[in-house]
Design a protein around this motif. Structure first.
Motif, PDB file in Angstrom:
ATOM      1  N   TRP A  86      33.972  35.811  -5.245  1.00 14.82           N
ATOM      2  CA  TRP A  86      33.355  34.627  -6.339  1.00 14.82           C
ATOM      3  C   TRP A  86      31.966  35.148  -6.596  1.00 14.82           C
ATOM      4  O   TRP A  86      31.321  35.766  -5.776  1.00 14.82           O
ATOM      5  CB  TRP A  86      33.398  33.372  -5.492  1.00 14.82           C
ATOM      6  N   PHE A  87      31.466  35.121  -8.150  1.00 18.83           N
ATOM      7  CA  PHE A  87      30.094  35.234  -8.410  1.00 18.83           C
ATOM      8  C   PHE A  87      29.586  34.212  -8.039  1.00 18.83           C
ATOM      9  O   PHE A  87      29.314  33.284  -8.615  1.00 18.83           O
ATOM     10  CB  PHE A  87      30.164  35.583  -9.814  1.00 18.83           C
ATOM     11  N   THR A  88      28.895  34.282  -6.694  1.00 18.16           N
ATOM     12  CA  THR A  88      28.237  32.949  -6.114  1.00 18.16           C
ATOM     13  C   THR A  88      27.184  32.517  -7.124  1.00 18.16           C
ATOM     14  O   THR A  88      26.870  31.335  -6.959  1.00 18.16           O
ATOM     15  CB  THR A  88      27.747  33.215  -4.688  1.00 18.16           C
ATOM     16  N   GLY A  89      26.276  33.335  -7.986  1.00 21.42           N
ATOM     17  CA  GLY A  89      25.339  32.814  -8.788  1.00 21.42           C
ATOM     18  C   GLY A  89      25.797  32.361  -9.999  1.00 21.42           C
ATOM     19  O   GLY A  89      24.884  31.845 -10.605  1.00 21.42           O
ATOM     20  N   GLY A  90      27.171  32.228 -10.195  1.00 21.78           N
ATOM     21  CA  GLY A  90      27.598  31.652 -11.524  1.00 21.78           C
ATOM     22  C   GLY A  90      27.076  32.604 -12.699  1.00 21.78           C
ATOM     23  O   GLY A  90      28.122  33.204 -13.335  1.00 21.78           O
ATOM     24  N   TRP A  91      26.013  32.738 -12.836  1.00 25.21           N
ATOM     25  CA  TRP A  91      25.327  33.827 -13.852  1.00 25.21           C
ATOM     26  C   TRP A  91      25.561  33.340 -15.262  1.00 25.21           C
ATOM     27  O   TRP A  91      24.918  33.553 -16.157  1.00 25.21           O
ATOM     28  CB  TRP A  91      25.886  35.154 -13.762  1.00 25.21           C
ATOM     29  N   TRP A  92      26.270  32.497 -15.723  1.00 24.35           N
ATOM     30  CA  TRP A  92      26.597  32.060 -16.994  1.00 24.35           C
ATOM     31  C   TRP A  92      27.449  30.891 -17.450  1.00 24.35           C
ATOM     32  O   TRP A  92      27.216  30.252 -18.289  1.00 24.35           O
ATOM     33  CB  TRP A  92      27.088  33.444 -17.942  1.00 24.35           C
ATOM     34  N   ARG A  93      28.337  30.409 -16.371  1.00 23.01           N
ATOM     35  CA  ARG A  93      28.933  29.133 -16.752  1.00 23.01           C
ATOM     36  C   ARG A  93      28.671  28.042 -15.619  1.00 23.01           C
ATOM     37  O   ARG A  93      28.212  28.440 -14.217  1.00 23.01           O
ATOM     38  CB  ARG A  93      30.504  29.457 -16.623  1.00 23.01           C
ATOM     39  N   THR A  94      28.885  26.869 -15.950  1.00 28.65           N
ATOM     40  CA  THR A  94      28.741  25.822 -15.075  1.00 28.65           C
ATOM     41  C   THR A  94      29.822  25.003 -15.126  1.00 28.65           C
ATOM     42  O   THR A  94      30.468  25.067 -16.113  1.00 28.65           O
ATOM     43  CB  THR A  94      27.482  24.970 -15.271  1.00 28.65           C
ATOM     44  N   PRO A  95      30.524  24.317 -14.148  1.00 31.23           N
ATOM     45  CA  PRO A  95      29.730  24.085 -13.141  1.00 31.23           C
ATOM     46  C   PRO A  95      29.984  25.397 -11.859  1.00 31.23           C
ATOM     47  O   PRO A  95      30.942  26.126 -12.102  1.00 31.23           O
ATOM     48  CB  PRO A  95      30.540  22.991 -12.231  1.00 31.23           C
ATOM     49  N   THR A  96      28.718  25.567 -11.158  1.00 31.28           N
ATOM     50  CA  THR A  96      28.857  26.734 -10.395  1.00 31.28           C
ATOM     51  C   THR A  96      29.697  26.522  -9.154  1.00 31.28           C
ATOM     52  O   THR A  96      28.975  26.464  -8.092  1.00 31.28           O
ATOM     53  CB  THR A  96      27.309  27.349 -10.149  1.00 31.28           C
ATOM     54  N   TYR A  99      36.149  27.226  -8.134  1.00 29.62           N
ATOM     55  CA  TYR A  99      37.205  27.208  -8.607  1.00 29.62           C
ATOM     56  C   TYR A  99      37.023  27.226 -10.322  1.00 29.62           C
ATOM     57  O   TYR A  99      38.063  27.344 -11.177  1.00 29.62           O
ATOM     58  CB  TYR A  99      37.883  25.758  -8.453  1.00 29.62           C
ATOM     59  N   ASN A 100      36.025  27.559 -10.631  1.00 33.21           N
ATOM     60  CA  ASN A 100      35.800  27.818 -11.899  1.00 33.21           C
ATOM     61  C   ASN A 100      35.966  28.988 -12.444  1.00 33.21           C
ATOM     62  O   ASN A 100      35.151  29.903 -12.434  1.00 33.21           O
ATOM     63  CB  ASN A 100      34.189  27.369 -12.473  1.00 33.21           C
ATOM     64  N   ALA A 101      37.032  29.441 -13.195  1.00 33.89           N
ATOM     65  CA  ALA A 101      37.593  30.623 -13.474  1.00 33.89           C
ATOM     66  C   ALA A 101      36.550  31.377 -14.569  1.00 33.89           C
ATOM     67  O   ALA A 101      36.754  32.364 -14.705  1.00 33.89           O
ATOM     68  CB  ALA A 101      39.135  30.429 -14.105  1.00 33.89           C
ATOM     69  N   ARG A 102      35.795  30.722 -15.347  1.00 38.08           N
ATOM     70  CA  ARG A 102      35.148  31.196 -16.588  1.00 38.08           C
ATOM     71  C   ARG A 102      34.103  32.107 -15.808  1.00 38.08           C
ATOM     72  O   ARG A 102      33.526  32.766 -16.569  1.00 38.08           O
ATOM     73  CB  ARG A 102      34.608  29.856 -17.444  1.00 38.08           C
ATOM     74  N   ILE A 103      33.527  31.663 -14.755  1.00 41.17           N
ATOM     75  CA  ILE A 103      32.385  32.273 -14.084  1.00 41.17           C
ATOM     76  C   ILE A 103      32.923  33.919 -13.723  1.00 41.17           C
ATOM     77  O   ILE A 103      32.228  34.867 -13.966  1.00 41.17           O
ATOM     78  CB  ILE A 103      32.054  31.711 -12.657  1.00 41.17           C
ATOM     79  N   GLN A 104      34.215  33.945 -13.445  1.00 48.43           N
ATOM     80  CA  GLN A 104      34.676  35.317 -13.273  1.00 48.43           C
ATOM     81  C   GLN A 104      34.839  36.195 -14.418  1.00 48.43           C
ATOM     82  O   GLN A 104      35.430  37.549 -14.282  1.00 48.43           O
ATOM     83  CB  GLN A 104      36.135  35.197 -12.282  1.00 48.43           C
ATOM     84  N   ARG A 142      43.622  34.999  -8.134  1.00 42.28           N
ATOM     85  CA  ARG A 142      44.020  34.119  -7.267  1.00 42.28           C
ATOM     86  C   ARG A 142      44.097  32.613  -7.815  1.00 42.28           C
ATOM     87  O   ARG A 142      44.517  31.732  -7.229  1.00 42.28           O
ATOM     88  CB  ARG A 142      43.142  34.265  -5.898  1.00 42.28           C
ATOM     89  N   LEU A 143      42.879  32.526  -8.702  1.00 40.87           N
ATOM     90  CA  LEU A 143      42.601  31.363  -9.305  1.00 40.87           C
ATOM     91  C   LEU A 143      43.822  30.618 -10.472  1.00 40.87           C
ATOM     92  O   LEU A 143      43.851  29.583 -10.711  1.00 40.87           O
ATOM     93  CB  LEU A 143      41.274  30.996  -9.956  1.00 40.87           C
ATOM     94  N   GLU A 152      38.814  25.133 -14.904  1.00 42.32           N
ATOM     95  CA  GLU A 152      37.394  25.347 -15.298  1.00 42.32           C
ATOM     96  C   GLU A 152      36.480  24.223 -14.594  1.00 42.32           C
ATOM     97  O   GLU A 152      35.811  24.400 -13.714  1.00 42.32           O
ATOM     98  CB  GLU A 152      37.218  25.082 -16.778  1.00 42.32           C
ATOM     99  N   TYR A 153      37.012  22.797 -14.767  1.00 37.55           N
ATOM    100  CA  TYR A 153      36.299  21.938 -14.415  1.00 37.55           C
ATOM    101  C   TYR A 153      36.669  20.978 -13.134  1.00 37.55           C
ATOM    102  O   TYR A 153      35.991  20.548 -12.459  1.00 37.55           O
ATOM    103  CB  TYR A 153      35.750  20.708 -15.629  1.00 37.55           C
ATOM    104  N   ARG A 154      38.133  21.299 -13.187  1.00 36.57           N
ATOM    105  CA  ARG A 154      38.729  20.908 -11.963  1.00 36.57           C
ATOM    106  C   ARG A 154      39.520  21.876 -11.160  1.00 36.57           C
ATOM    107  O   ARG A 154      40.266  22.562 -11.920  1.00 36.57           O
ATOM    108  CB  ARG A 154      39.039  19.434 -11.989  1.00 36.57           C
ATOM    109  N   PRO A 155      39.767  21.662  -9.987  1.00 36.98           N
ATOM    110  CA  PRO A 155      40.838  22.664  -9.388  1.00 36.98           C
ATOM    111  C   PRO A 155      42.054  22.835  -9.873  1.00 36.98           C
ATOM    112  O   PRO A 155      42.684  23.630  -9.827  1.00 36.98           O
ATOM    113  CB  PRO A 155      40.716  22.604  -7.806  1.00 36.98           C
ATOM    114  N   THR A 156      42.510  21.507 -10.115  1.00 37.78           N
ATOM    115  CA  THR A 156      44.004  21.229 -10.666  1.00 37.78           C
ATOM    116  C   THR A 156      44.013  21.266 -12.326  1.00 37.78           C
ATOM    117  O   THR A 156      45.013  20.916 -12.719  1.00 37.78           O
ATOM    118  CB  THR A 156      44.360  19.964 -10.218  1.00 37.78           C
TER     119      THR A 156
END
Length: 641
Positions: A86-96, A99-104, A142-143, A152-156
């Motif tokens: 996981w990109f732990t710093g988020g770097w561009w998308r929230t929520p950090t 499970y937020n696939a957009r961070i990846q 894996r996500l 993105e906003y919820r795991p499910t």
């Protein structure tokens, strides 16, 4: 290599070199899903790097991402098995959150730097970078849900946006890895992942994606662009047939008959111009799909009413009051990197009507030359202010117009080509009304607001020599409105409007052309009729008669220049950027050779307050809110002379 459209010639020529740079990966990282322990760190950039002069002009936008590459990659989780990669710093998308696939989606960023040797890129073929990229891909894949979607906003959550944009970034990442023969097992896994995602996203029965009526068209076109590239990398006849059907569907249902793209059912300057149009251009570049060109041309016609050019050529005001999702208020004539719109320029050769809205090629070349000559270090991007799409569009090239082509397109804009028209563009319950008279251009919006961000009523008032004079913003930033004693604004509701030939309520307008000397009238009211406003537009005036059920205040967001002279009728001068109060029945604004008279029906204690919002690169144009209290009735006239 012919099967990989979109790669730059330099990237193709450098593929063999990139393969030679590959070094052996740690065994754990090379074995697919086995977690590596303690991944190696990327070395920081050498002292003084990057050297601006080493960048090809079109690749300068990589420089800020090169600066943050090591910090971003080194934050990839390599200790916790649950979030490994996981990109732990988020770097561009929230929520950090993990499970937020957009961070990846920044896997694309890592893969590009790994796969493309350049004189300024010390990370091409870097083993540590590849190990961390592989870990990030492992977490990303894996996500994915079993049905092919991502959250993105919820795991499910089964997210249309995360899946649509993911198709684009993963297919481009696959392209980069294939170019240099890296991570062959992970490539196979990505191909399987992309097919699952396309199966979910392209299914016309999937109402999570293809909701009726269609909303958030930018998310749909992103998925179609990603699927287009994915199927060129890994053909599948059945999915290709479904993609073609969905492209046709978006052409019929994703764009208003008036030309804007639905966000969600209204227009939005930012998503339409900065996201939708570039992703359409990607599809057009890859396939020559005529639907995309047709949509772009229709959009150009719409945009020609909604981008309002400043007479000094410095840039454009946008019709932001009617924007449903973003608040892009002004666009500079010359847009510097990062320019999110530039890929849309690929339409210009075959849709020259779009040329006016893009930076001229000569101006972009000059800006790039200035960047290369700048002795200052390339600044690092702030966390949260990055986007993989900024660099993902570079390999496709650009087609900026020449200055002459841009000038020609601007001269054809409706409000510059003509000085008299009434243009009503109606979509469902929304009315976008544009009125041109010899001394003014007025934009309005009435009807059902697409979102609560939209502000209804009179949106902007422009003069051909003075430029923008009254300019409404969306959201809570300030608009032309009647404020009631309880703080409610009439612009915050769905205003019902009627249109008249002659002064307001004279006789209903039936769409006929009017002479410049024939007034045009509008009557609009709030749903509860708490406020009714009559507007009459002549060749040089806008008159407002406000009738409210309680005391209120007229608020008018004026655009003031530092050189303007603003004087209340009692002689009080209003200083630029300050707050001024005066007992008066009007004020006079002088700008160059133009005088704007704002007059109301009685002496009232009015105020003009400078705000923090400025427009265009020089920041000289500043919003100032004029407020005029009244007992529930007000007559006001703005006259240009």
């Amino acid at each position: 290599m012919a099967g990989f459209p979109g790669l730059s010639r330099r990237a193709l020529l450098g593929a063999a070199c990139g393969a030679a740079l590959l070094t052996a990966l740690p065994a754990q990282a090379a074995r697919g899903d086995e977690r590596a322990s303690g991944l190696p760190l990327l070395d920081p950039l050498p002292q003084g790097a990057p050297d601006r002069t080493l960048f090809a002009p079109q690749e300068q936008r990589y420089a800020p991402y090169l600066v943050i590459l090591a910090p971003m990659a080194n934050e990839i989780e390599d200790a916790d098995p649950a979030t490994y990669g996981w990109f732990t710093g988020g770097w561009w998308r929230t929520p950090t959150v993990p499970y937020n696939a957009r961070i990846q989606e920044h896997v694309y960023t890592l893969s590009w730097f790994y796969a493309h040797p350049r004189p300024w890129n010390p990370y091409a073929g870097d083993a540590a970078l590849l190990a961390r990229l592989d870990a990030a891909l492992q977490h990303y894949l894996r996500l994915q849900h079993d049905d092919g979607s991502w959250p993105e906003y919820r795991p499910t959550e089964h997210s249309r946006a995360a899946t649509g944009f993911g198709l684009g970034y993963l297919s481009k990442t696959l392209q980069n890895l294939h170019t240099v023969g890296a991570l062959p097992e992970r490539q196979t896994e990505i191909r399987t992942t992309l097919r699952k995602a396309m199966g979910w996203f392209l299914d016309p029965a999937n109402t999570t994606v293809w909701v009726k009526p269609l909303q958030f068209a930018n998310q749909h076109i992103a998925g179609l662009a990603g699927a287009t590239l994915s199927l060129q990398l890994d053909p599948d006849p059945a999915l290709q047939e479904r993609l073609a059907e969905r492209v046709a569907f978006i052409g019929s249902h994703g764009q208003s008959p008036q030309g804007f793209f639905y966000e969600p059912r209204g227009m939005d300057i930012g998503y339409n111009f900065e996201v939708m149009l570039p992703d359409m251009a990607e599809i057009y570049h890859l396939t020559g799909e005529p639907t995309m060109l047709s949509m772009a041309r229709k959009f150009a016609t719409w945009f020609g009413y909604n981008l309002v050019r400043e007479p000094d050529g410095s840039g454009w005001f946008t019709n932001v009051a009617a924007s449903a999702r973003t608040s892009i208020r002004a666009l500079d004539d010359v847009m510097h990197d990062p320019d999110r719109t530039h890929l849309g320029s690929l339409f210009v050769p075959e849709a020259p009507e779009l040329a006016g809205f893009f930076t001229a090629g000569e101006d972009r070349a000059a800006a790039r030359a200035a960047w290369a000559a700048d002795p200052m270090p390339v600044p690092a991007l702030n966390r949260g202010n990055t986007s993989p799409r900024i660099i993902a569009h570079v390999p496709y090239g650009e087609a900026f117009p020449t200055r002459a082509e841009k000038k020609a397109a601007i001269s054809e804009l409706p409000y510059l080509r003509q000085d008299n028209f009434v243009e009503l563009r109606r979509d469902g319950g929304q009315d976008f009304l544009f009125i041109r008279r010899p001394n003014l251009y007025l934009g309005t919006f009435f009807g059902q607001r697409a979102t609560s961000l939209v502000r209804a009523g009179l949106s902007f008032l422009w003069h051909p020599d003075a430029g923008m004079v009254v300019y409404s913003l969306n959201g809570d930033a300030g608009c032309w409105a009647t404020e009631l004693a309880d703080g409610r604004l009439d612009a915050d509701g769905d205003l019902t409007a009627e249109y008249f030939t002659g002064a307001a309520t004279a006789r209903p307008w039936t769409g006929e052309d009017l002479s410049p000397d024939e007034p045009f009238g509008i009557r609009y009211r709030t749903p509860d009729s708490a406020v009714t406003t009559d507007v009459t537009v002549t060749r040089q005036t806008v008159r407002r008669v406000v009738t409210a059920h309680s005391p209120g205040s007229e608020q008018i967001p004026l655009v003031i220049h530092p050189s303007d002279k603003v004087t209340f009728t009692d002689g009080t001068e209003a200083a630029y950027g300050k707050a001024t109060t005066a007992p008066a029945d009007g004020l006079t604004l002088r700008r160059g050779n133009t005088t704007i008279l704002i007059r109301w029906d009685a002496m009232r204690t009015a105020s003009l307050t400078g705000g923090s919002t400025t427009y265009l690169r020089d920041g000289a144009r500043r919003t100032h809110m004029l407020r005029i209290p009244h007992p529930g009735a007000l007559r006001l006239t703005i006259t240009f002379s």
